[in-house]
Design an enzyme around this catalytic site. Structure first.
Site, PDB file in Angstrom:
ATOM      1  N   ARG A   1       0.808  -1.224   0.000  1.00 45.24           N
ATOM      2  CA  ARG A   1       0.000   0.000   0.000  1.00 45.24           C
ATOM      3  C   ARG A   1       0.841   1.273   0.000  1.00 45.24           C
ATOM      4  O   ARG A   1       0.630   2.194  -0.774  1.00 45.24           O
ATOM      5  CB  ARG A   1      -0.948   0.020   1.197  1.00 45.24           C
TER       6      ARG A   1
ATOM      7  N   GLU B   1     -12.067 -11.661  -3.986  1.00 44.76           N
ATOM      8  CA  GLU B   1     -11.979 -10.733  -5.111  1.00 44.76           C
ATOM      9  C   GLU B   1     -11.546 -11.465  -6.374  1.00 44.76           C
ATOM     10  O   GLU B   1     -12.099 -11.259  -7.464  1.00 44.76           O
ATOM     11  CB  GLU B   1     -10.951  -9.626  -4.809  1.00 44.76           C
TER      12      GLU B   1
END
Length: 674
Positions: free
Chosen positions: A24, A85
């Site tokens: 991230r 996902e």
């Protein structure tokens, strides 16, 4: 081809699936910024991570994206969320044809494909956990999704040591793939009939030439498709430049904010920055150096002032060789100030076939009219006259309407134009100077189709400086000249007449009259006022109209008066049973076909007359005393069979044309005629 497509309507260009704790703060933020610099709209699921189960909103977001990027990192398979996902991404690939790209970030692709190493360990833990819950079918879906997605082509970060180069390559590749997706849609409504136009602009840009800098202009009336063309060309070529920026609606933006604020946004976008701030149009040396090292493409859309362009774009030398600037404008003079000769493209109207296709896409959601609607569709495209904006608005208004509603709309448009179309066209008119507005309205109401030299002659008599004004109207795409005659698009003409109608609800206080019933109302009731500057009355098929001797008494500013018959088979006449006491001395153009009296009013002062047309009149003579005619250039008394005498014309030194054809009782022509 049907306008609908199997391609989903997408909210996002790219969905990124990632393991937050791995990437991230570093790689992910660089990738996100690189995509945004390419004008790609990416989505990351940071704000939707709540609880253990993946949310329906996130599943919908995956489905509503053109492309999914999966970043396989060391701990990706540790997350059931990431694996869920991945299952949805595979489903969208197989069912919707979604494009999926994989990135192996500091992991060996074979670890993912064979479920070994970190991925093997994570799966062993996952399998044990799901055995306890009794959900082994979910583990099978995870396994299949990992193996299928990891076998797709992608990037291995170990092969590209520079992380900045890696994210740039990924962003470039995604941009190219998105471009292909967009162009493969069954129909891009905006581009109907545009391909040939795009090629003309691309040929002017000549982006293969890297040793020059070039500014090109796209010119045309409002609604013709300038912004659409510029936008599509920009999308096609932007990846070939180091920096790019599309500045939308410069005219509006420069009214809402200072040039420095807008310049700041442009500089930041070109340089891929967020926090560079300029406080003056004169750029600091370090920013100039950075710009001079970049080959850029910039579009400035809807520019109406060349000075705005200088403030926002600077000089071409500010950018590296190979840079290109595209400027769209309704005003050709603006483009002449910034483009070299030969680098302005005038946008052509759509052909009838192209117009019918575009109209049908919005009306029927297919590229041709439905059965039973062909003829009325053709009537509507005739009304629009090849202007894409008008076709889109009309088509959208008539979508899913029955034929009776279509017929009603067509009848309404004859009297009341669509306000959305008119609002766009009105912008060009509002930018004119006062006397230019007067000339435009006179052409719209009275003089469309007349020879340009004659119109200039009339306006010179009005003190309007017509050569410069008409040149401005041409440059602003409000009028045209073809074969020496002035032309105007029907929608622009309608807009001009609308401007006059909005002046007042009282007909007698409007500046111009051209409708038979309106003119009858004003003239037969003596309702005229000093506001009236022009009257155009076609008497064809309207029988007889009787006027009082004082019908024009209050119209002291009347410059233009024309009574005529288009039809010779059903001519009408204006009668003056009690004579005529007054004609305004401000008259510049006086045309009265079939004038019923033996002479013009004795007190009429023709000093300002430029043209006097009295064909087929009952005149015996114009007047019985000498009159000043210093402005007169054109005198037409043809087929006035009762005419016996032509006045002394020595007071008309500027007379160019005298027409006496068919005046069979004429017994004397003064020697002053020459």
């Amino acid at each position: 081809m049907d306008a609908t497509s199997s391609t989903p309507s997408c909210k996002y260009d790219v969905f990124i699936s990632f393991r937050g704790k791995d990437i991230r703060g570093g790689f992910l933020s660089h990738l996100f910024d690189a995509l945004q610099r390419k004008q790609i709209n990416p989505f990351m699921d940071e704000n939707l991570r709540k609880g253990e189960e993946i949310s329906p909103a996130l599943l919908e977001t995956i489905q509503d994206s053109y492309v999914s990027i999966v970043v396989f990192s060391q701990n990706y398979a540790d997350s059931p969320w990431c694996l869920d996902e991945l299952v949805k991404i595979l489903e969208c690939k197989e069912i919707l044809g979604q494009l999926v790209l994989s990135i192996f970030y500091h992991v060996d692709p074979t670890d993912v494909q064979d479920l070994i190493g970190n991925f093997g360990e994570a799966f062993a833990v996952a399998k044990h956990g799901e055995e306890v819950k009794g959900c082994l079918d979910k583990v099978d879906k995870w396994r299949r999704a990992l193996m299928e997605i990891s076998n797709l082509s992608g990037w291995d970060s170990r092969n590209i040591k520079s992380e900045s180069k890696l994210v740039e390559e990924i962003a470039n590749d995604v941009w190219k793939k998105l471009s292909l997706i967009s162009s493969s849609d069954s129909y891009n409504d905006n581009l109907v009939g545009m391909e040939s136009r795009l090629k003309k602009v691309e040929s002017l840009l000549c982006i293969e030439s890297i040793n020059d800098r070039r500014v090109i202009g796209i010119w045309g009336m409002g609604g013709i498709g300038k912004t659409t063309i510029a936008g599509e060309v920009f999308n096609r070529i932007m990846d070939k430049f180091d920096g790019h920026c599309f500045v939308v609606n410069v005219r509006e933006e420069m009214r809402k904010q200072t040039p420095v604020v807008l310049l700041d946004k442009i500089i930041n976008q070109l340089l891929g920055e967020k926090n560079l701030h300029v406080s003056t149009p004169r750029l600091p040396p370090f920013i100039r150096r950075r710009l001079q090292s970049k080959k850029v493409v910039i579009v400035f859309d809807d520019v109406d002032d060349p000075n705005h362009l200088k403030l926002l774009a600077g000089e071409c030398a500010l950018y590296h060789n190979g840079s290109r600037i595209i400027v769209t404008s309704r005003d050709r003079q603006v483009l002449k100030n910034v483009c070299s000769e030969g680098y302005i493209y005038e946008v052509e109207k759509l052909t009838d076939d192209e117009a019918l296709c575009l109209f049908s896409l919005y009306t029927f959601k297919q590229n041709h009219p439905k059965k039973g609607y062909v003829e009325i569709s053709k009537k509507l495209i005739t009304y629009a006259q090849g202007i894409p904006l008008a076709l889109v608005i009309l088509g959208s208004n008539l979508y899913d309407k029955v034929i009776e509603e279509w017929e009603g709309e067509l009848e309404k448009l004859k009297e009341i134009p669509d306000m959305n179309i008119q609002a766009v066209l009105r912008i060009s008119y509002d930018g004119l100077e006062r006397h230019e507005k007067s000339i435009f309205l006179d052409i719209a109401c009275f003089l469309k189709g007349e020879p340009k030299d004659r119109v200039e002659r009339i306006f010179e008599g009005c003190g309007f400086f017509p050569r410069r004004a008409i040149s401005r109207l041409i440059d602003k795409s409000l009028i045209t000249v073809s074969n020496g005659k002035l032309g105007m698009h029907d929608l622009l003409q309608q807009m001009g007449k609308d401007v006059v109608c909005e002046e007042s609800k009282q007909l007698g206080t409007r500046s111009r009259l051209w409708k038979y019933k309106d003119i009858c109302h004003v003239l037969t009731r003596d309702k005229g006022t000093e506001n009236i500057e022009g009257i155009l009355l076609d008497m064809s098929g309207n029988g007889y109209l009787e006027l009082s001797p004082t019908a024009f008494m209050n119209m002291c500013n009347l410059r233009f008066l024309k009574f005529f018959n288009v039809s010779t088979s059903r001519p009408g006449r204006v009668l003056l049973p009690s004579g005529l006491e007054f004609l305004p001395k401000e008259l510049r153009y006086h045309h009265w076909e079939g004038y019923p009296l033996k002479s013009l009013p004795i007190n009429f002062c023709p000093r300002n007359l430029v043209e006097l047309h009295m064909p087929r009149s009952n005149l015996i003579q114009l007047w019985n005393q000498e009159k000043a005619l210093e402005s007169l250039k054109f005198l037409d008394l043809s087929y006035s069979f009762e005419l016996t005498k032509v006045p002394d014309l020595s007071s008309a030194p500027n007379l160019e044309v005298l027409c006496l054809r068919g005046c069979s009782n004429l017994i004397e022509i003064p020697s002053s005629v020459g």
